[in-house]
Design a protein around this motif. Structure first.
Motif, short mmCIF file in Angstrom:
data_model
loop_
_atom_site.label_atom_id
_atom_site.label_comp_id
_atom_site.label_asym_id
_atom_site.label_seq_id
_atom_site.Cartn_x
_atom_site.Cartn_y
_atom_site.Cartn_z
N GLN A 157 0.82 -1.20 0.00
CA GLN A 157 0.00 0.00 0.00
C GLN A 157 0.87 1.26 0.00
O GLN A 157 0.52 2.26 -0.61
CB GLN A 157 -0.93 -0.01 1.22
N THR A 158 1.98 1.20 0.71
CA THR A 158 2.91 2.32 0.70
C THR A 158 3.46 2.54 -0.70
O THR A 158 3.59 3.67 -1.17
CB THR A 158 4.09 2.05 1.66
N ARG A 159 3.73 1.44 -1.39
CA ARG A 159 4.22 1.55 -2.76
C ARG A 159 3.19 2.20 -3.66
O ARG A 159 3.52 3.03 -4.51
CB ARG A 159 4.56 0.15 -3.29
N GLN A 160 1.90 1.82 -3.46
CA GLN A 160 0.85 2.40 -4.29
C GLN A 160 0.78 3.91 -4.13
O GLN A 160 0.61 4.65 -5.09
CB GLN A 160 -0.50 1.77 -3.93
N ALA A 161 0.91 4.37 -2.87
CA ALA A 161 0.88 5.81 -2.62
C ALA A 161 2.09 6.49 -3.26
O ALA A 161 2.01 7.62 -3.75
CB ALA A 161 0.87 6.07 -1.12
N THR A 162 3.24 5.78 -3.26
CA THR A 162 4.45 6.34 -3.87
C THR A 162 4.34 6.37 -5.39
O THR A 162 4.78 7.32 -6.04
CB THR A 162 5.67 5.48 -3.47
N GLU A 163 3.73 5.32 -5.96
CA GLU A 163 3.59 5.23 -7.41
C GLU A 163 2.63 6.30 -7.95
O GLU A 163 2.81 6.81 -9.05
CB GLU A 163 3.05 3.84 -7.79
N PHE A 164 1.61 6.61 -7.17
CA PHE A 164 0.59 7.55 -7.63
C PHE A 164 0.37 8.68 -6.62
O PHE A 164 -0.73 8.84 -6.08
CB PHE A 164 -0.73 6.81 -7.87
N PRO A 165 1.41 9.47 -6.36
CA PRO A 165 1.28 10.53 -5.35
C PRO A 165 0.32 11.64 -5.75
O PRO A 165 -0.14 12.40 -4.90
CB PRO A 165 2.71 11.06 -5.23
N MET A 166 0.02 11.73 -7.05
CA MET A 166 -0.87 12.79 -7.52
C MET A 166 -2.34 12.49 -7.24
O MET A 166 -3.20 13.36 -7.34
CB MET A 166 -0.68 13.03 -9.01
N LEU A 167 -2.64 11.23 -6.88
CA LEU A 167 -4.02 10.83 -6.63
C LEU A 167 -4.41 11.05 -5.16
O LEU A 167 -3.59 10.89 -4.27
CB LEU A 167 -4.24 9.36 -6.98
N THR A 168 -5.66 11.38 -4.95
CA THR A 168 -6.17 11.47 -3.58
C THR A 168 -6.40 10.05 -3.05
O THR A 168 -6.38 9.07 -3.81
CB THR A 168 -7.50 12.23 -3.53
N GLU A 169 -6.63 9.94 -1.76
CA GLU A 169 -6.90 8.63 -1.16
C GLU A 169 -8.13 8.00 -1.80
O GLU A 169 -8.15 6.81 -2.10
CB GLU A 169 -7.12 8.77 0.35
N ARG A 170 -9.18 8.79 -2.03
CA ARG A 170 -10.40 8.26 -2.66
C ARG A 170 -10.11 7.79 -4.07
O ARG A 170 -10.58 6.72 -4.50
CB ARG A 170 -11.49 9.34 -2.67
N GLU A 171 -9.31 8.55 -4.83
CA GLU A 171 -8.99 8.15 -6.20
C GLU A 171 -8.17 6.87 -6.23
O GLU A 171 -8.37 6.02 -7.11
CB GLU A 171 -8.25 9.29 -6.91
N ARG A 172 -7.27 6.69 -5.25
CA ARG A 172 -6.51 5.44 -5.19
C ARG A 172 -7.44 4.27 -4.85
O ARG A 172 -7.26 3.15 -5.34
CB ARG A 172 -5.38 5.54 -4.16
N GLU A 173 -8.44 4.54 -4.01
CA GLU A 173 -9.43 3.52 -3.67
C GLU A 173 -10.20 3.10 -4.92
O GLU A 173 -10.42 1.91 -5.16
CB GLU A 173 -10.36 4.09 -2.60
N VAL A 174 -10.62 4.07 -5.70
CA VAL A 174 -11.34 3.79 -6.95
C VAL A 174 -10.42 3.07 -7.93
O VAL A 174 -10.82 2.10 -8.59
CB VAL A 174 -11.89 5.09 -7.56
N LEU A 175 -9.18 3.53 -8.02
CA LEU A 175 -8.22 2.91 -8.93
C LEU A 175 -7.99 1.44 -8.58
O LEU A 175 -7.88 0.59 -9.46
CB LEU A 175 -6.89 3.68 -8.89
N ASP A 176 -7.93 1.14 -7.29
CA ASP A 176 -7.75 -0.24 -6.85
C ASP A 176 -8.90 -1.12 -7.34
O ASP A 176 -8.68 -2.26 -7.79
CB ASP A 176 -7.67 -0.28 -5.31
N LEU A 177 -10.11 -0.59 -7.30
CA LEU A 177 -11.26 -1.36 -7.77
C LEU A 177 -11.30 -1.45 -9.29
O LEU A 177 -11.73 -2.47 -9.85
CB LEU A 177 -12.55 -0.72 -7.24
#
Length: 230
Positions: A157-177
């Motif tokens: 999950q830390t890697r995901q935040a590092t890979e996509f720092p421009m996304l908000t937490e909600r956008e990363r949640e949507v992206l995961d789905l």
């Protein structure tokens, strides 16, 4: 001054019951829980709501310390009601009661700001302990959700935040789905969001990642370890 205390005219601090709002669309459960809690000297049931919209309105009127919130309710579900209440009263403790929702639903409730959950049918003393713990600022949740929270805090999950720092937490949640192959409609249902909100998030993700289409987004997200759901 802490929750559960008040100042007397003589300047002494005295204990005050935790003010509780119960929100559930099933009157048997709602009234039954109130009946169980009302005799308890440390708890005062100040209001009862039959749906999420009423819960938001009554929370604004009564200013409870804790809201016992069902998830599946008509008009406005418990997750959206939690968001709306906490936007106005961030100090309120929301305790989700559930018949046994899946972890993703419970995680959505926690992301909305809920500070814990219990399964319906819990013993009276367990309910009282949970309410008083949440009122005091604590967090109450079961073992399965604890495991899922651990997954959210894992290195991937830390890697995901590092890979996509421009996304908000909600956008990363949507992206995961999205990476898990969910359609917009499925994402809306799973995250308890309006379809338009999901479409806006998807558009923002495509724009921020400078992706040409959904397929490219899925590939990049999966390369980052996203979309690994059952």
């Amino acid at each position: 001054m802490m929750v559960g205390e008040r100042m007397t005219n003589e300047g002494r601090m005295t204990a005050q019951p935790v003010r509780v709002l119960i929100a559930d669309d099933h009157p048997i459960f709602r009234d039954g829980l109130a009946t169980l809690l009302e005799p308890h000297p440390d708890i005062e049931v100040v209001a009862r709501a039959a749906d999420g919209a009423e819960a938001v309105a009554l929370a604004s009127e009564h200013r409870p310390d804790v809201i016992v919130m069902d998830i599946q309710m008509p008009h406005v579900n418990g997750i959206e009601a939690t968001r709306r209440v906490l936007a106005e009263q961030p100090s309120v403790g929301v305790l989700v009661f559930t018949m046994g929702e899946d972890d993703s639903t419970l995680l959505s409730a926690m992301r909305a700001g809920a500070r814990g959950y219990l399964v319906k049918g819990a013993a009276q003393d367990e309910v009282v302990r949970a309410i008083t713990a949440v009122a005091a600022g604590g967090v109450v949740f079961g073992a399965s959700l604890a495991a899922r929270i651990g997954e959210l805090l894992s290195p991937s999950q830390t890697r995901q935040a590092t890979e996509f720092p421009m996304l908000t937490e909600r956008e990363r949640e949507v992206l995961d789905l999205i990476a898990a192959g969910r359609s917009n409609g499925q994402i809306a249902a799973e995250l308890f969001l309006a379809p338009k909100t999901v479409r806006n998030n998807v558009s923002a993700i495509l724009s921020k990642l400078q992706a040409t289409d959904r397929a490219e987004v899925i590939i990049r997200a999966r390369d980052a370890g996203m979309g690994q759901r059952d």
